[in-house]
Write a protein that holds these residues in place. Structure first.
Motif: not given
Length: 553
Positions: A372, A414, A473, A475-476, A479, A510, A513
């Motif tokens: 995160a 990310s 987004s 960060t999520l 994570l 990942s 997401v």
């Protein structure tokens, strides 16, 4: 995210020293043709660049550039004549070699008259023809006792036989356009008493052109080495395909050779001498492999600095440029490589291992938090210029140790996937018609090549809510990377990245997401924005209609 450069002198000549006027004459050469003569513009610009650094000015140019080596050229070989016109290198004649030589002879006659009038201070002979198209100029220089510098074995011997005063002379074997130019100007500067520091920088590092140590850039070196790391990742992905496990030794060979690539890139950049620095770096890198990526980096930097100093020293002691090249490139690479091989390899290997272990420790300590935090900071890092200086080197150090990277997975999820989600949303439902093409092209590059996350900048900077979506987004997504333990790399097509990862399913999750969350969020923001705009437009139209009615009444 991340091959003619603009010249940049390495040192400012002493303003008290008069600027001497040089005439550059010659051809693309026989042996020279395979040592830079096939790129005549670059050859001439390198001479001009070094001349400026030494307090000289190239005022006359007469260069016959053939489309083949003069060793095998005939009278019907296509050729061009290069001259200076208003300070620019210009093609003034084209045709067969016989026709261009005839035009060059006319320039030679004019140059001889200029020498006789004292308008030229020295000659530079580049595989010239002292008994042919350059006969008049060389004869005038002999009569005026002008100094000259030059390369080209047989042509230099012919010039010396005519009595020309050569202050620097050599063959061309093993030389480059840069080292030959340095040799010419070093000899002439020594003769005239000019201060001269070779211009060994490039258009990329003009301010750091003087000292090799100022040309050290870990970021530049690692980015320059990136294609080798991506080749490693691709081999790793393909080796996982059933039936292709035989490629595992190829992966092992590539990972063992990465220090050589890093050393070669480092030495070429730090030396500022092109191929000579590259060779020195390869020699140093071969001897630095036990030291890992950091060993290759150190060996390459030391080799590049050694090339710069050794070339200057050898030319200052009147070594011919061929010998100077061999000494500078071979000896500096050998010394730097032996230093790493015999003394520094255990230290650099331990540093590389330590970086890998430190990242692994932090991830193992709290994988969710590590992922995160990495996802949260990666956007500010790239916007603030920290990404290429810190995060990308960490990615490549990890990959150099094991072929995949935790930060590489965060990069793909990310940065790349979040950018893909933002741009794709703006392609589907843009706020204005002009945004659709911009967003679509960015999304295509994000998905197809795993790079160009800057494509989403216009949408982030236009609306702080979109920037917040990107940070959330990222960060999520980070994570989920930490939770699944996926390690991979960016700079690959999105469909390839999961096959490079240590956890294919985890990497796919990942990435989904990272892309879907910003896509949905930005899509909703754009729908709401467009609805408000339509409502405002309708309200404005209604007020305008009412005003019209009142005025009519």
């Amino acid at each position: 995210m991340p091959d003619a450069p603009r010249p940049a002198p390495a040192s400012t000549p002493d303003l008290r020293t008069p600027v001497r006027r040089l005439a550059v004459v010659g051809s693309s050469g026989g042996n020279l043709y395979s040592h830079g003569g096939d790129e005549p513009l670059r050859l001439v610009e390198e001479i001009r660049r070094q001349a400026r650094a030494g307090g000289f000015e190239v005022t006359t140019l007469q260069l016959v550039a053939a489309r083949a080596s003069m060793d095998g050229a005939g009278e019907d070989t296509p050729a061009e004549l290069l001259e200076l016109r208003d300070g620019a290198v210009t093609v003034t004649a084209r045709g067969t070699l016989a026709e261009v030589n005839a035009a060059a002879a006319a320039v030679d006659a004019a140059l001889a008259e200029a020498v006789g009038r004292g308008e030229v201070d020295a000659l530079v002979l580049v595989s010239a023809d002292p008994s042919g198209v350059n006969a008049a100029a060389v004869g005038a220089a002999v009569a005026a006792q002008l100094p000259a510098a030059g390369t080209g074995g047989s042509s230099i011997a012919a010039a010396q036989a005519l009595g020309l005063q050569l202050v620097a002379a050599s063959g061309t074997t093993g030389s480059t356009s840069t080292t030959r130019a340095v040799s010419y100007i070093a000899g002439l500067a020594r003769h005239f008493g000019h201060r001269y520091r070779p211009a060994l920088g490039s258009a990329e590092t003009p301010a750091a052109a003087g000292s090799p140590w100022r040309r050290i850039s870990v970021r530049g070196i690692m980015v320059g080495s990136l294609p080798a790391f991506i080749a490693l990742a691709l081999v790793l992905a393909v080796s996982k395909v059933p039936g292709l496990g035989a490629l595992t030794p190829v992966f092992d060979a590539l990972i063992a050779g990465l220090p050589v690539v890093v050393a070669a890139v480092a030495a070429r950049r730090v030396s500022g001498l092109g191929e000579v620095g590259l060779v020195a770096g390869v020699v140093a890198g071969v001897l630095s492999t036990d030291g890992g990526i950091i060993g290759g980096l150190v060996g390459g930097i030391l080799a590049g600095a050694g090339v710069s100093y050794l070339l200057r020293w050898t030319l200052g002691h009147r070594f011919p440029v061929t010998t100077a090249n061999i000494v500078a490139g071979g000896l500096s690479g050998l010394v730097a490589g032996l230093l790493v091989f015999l003394a520094l390899a255990p230290v650099t290997a331990a540093l590389g291992e330590g970086v890998k272990d430190a990242i692994g420790f932090l991830v193992d300590l709290n994988p969710l938090l590590a992922g995160a935090v990495a996802g949260l900071v990666i956007w500010p890092a790239i916007m603030g210029g920290v990404y290429h200086a810190a995060i990308l080197p960490l990615v490549l150090l990890e990959m150099g140790e094991k072929g995949h990277s935790f930060f590489g997975a965060v990069d793909m999820v990310s940065l790349v996937m979040v950018s893909l989600g933002i741009t794709l949303a703006n392609a589907v439902r843009p706020r204005s018609s002009g945004e659709r093409a911009l967003a679509a092209s960015g999304a295509a590059v994000n998905f197809g090549f795993g790079t160009f996350v800057e494509a989403s900048y216009p949408f982030m900077f236009a609306d702080r809510k979109v920037l917040a979506v990107a940070l959330g987004s990222a960060t999520l997504g980070g994570l989920v990377v930490g939770a699944t333990g996926a390690e991979a790399t960016a700079y690959l097509p999105a469909v390839v990245a999961p096959f490079v990862a240590t956890n294919t399913v985890g990497m796919v999750l990942s990435m989904l997401v990272g892309a879907v969350v910003p896509f949905v969020a930005v899509l909703m923001l754009n729908v709401r924005h467009n609805r408000r705009v339509r409502t405002a437009d309708a309200s404005t139209a209604s007020v305008a209609a009412a005003d019209s009615v009142r005025q009519g009444a």
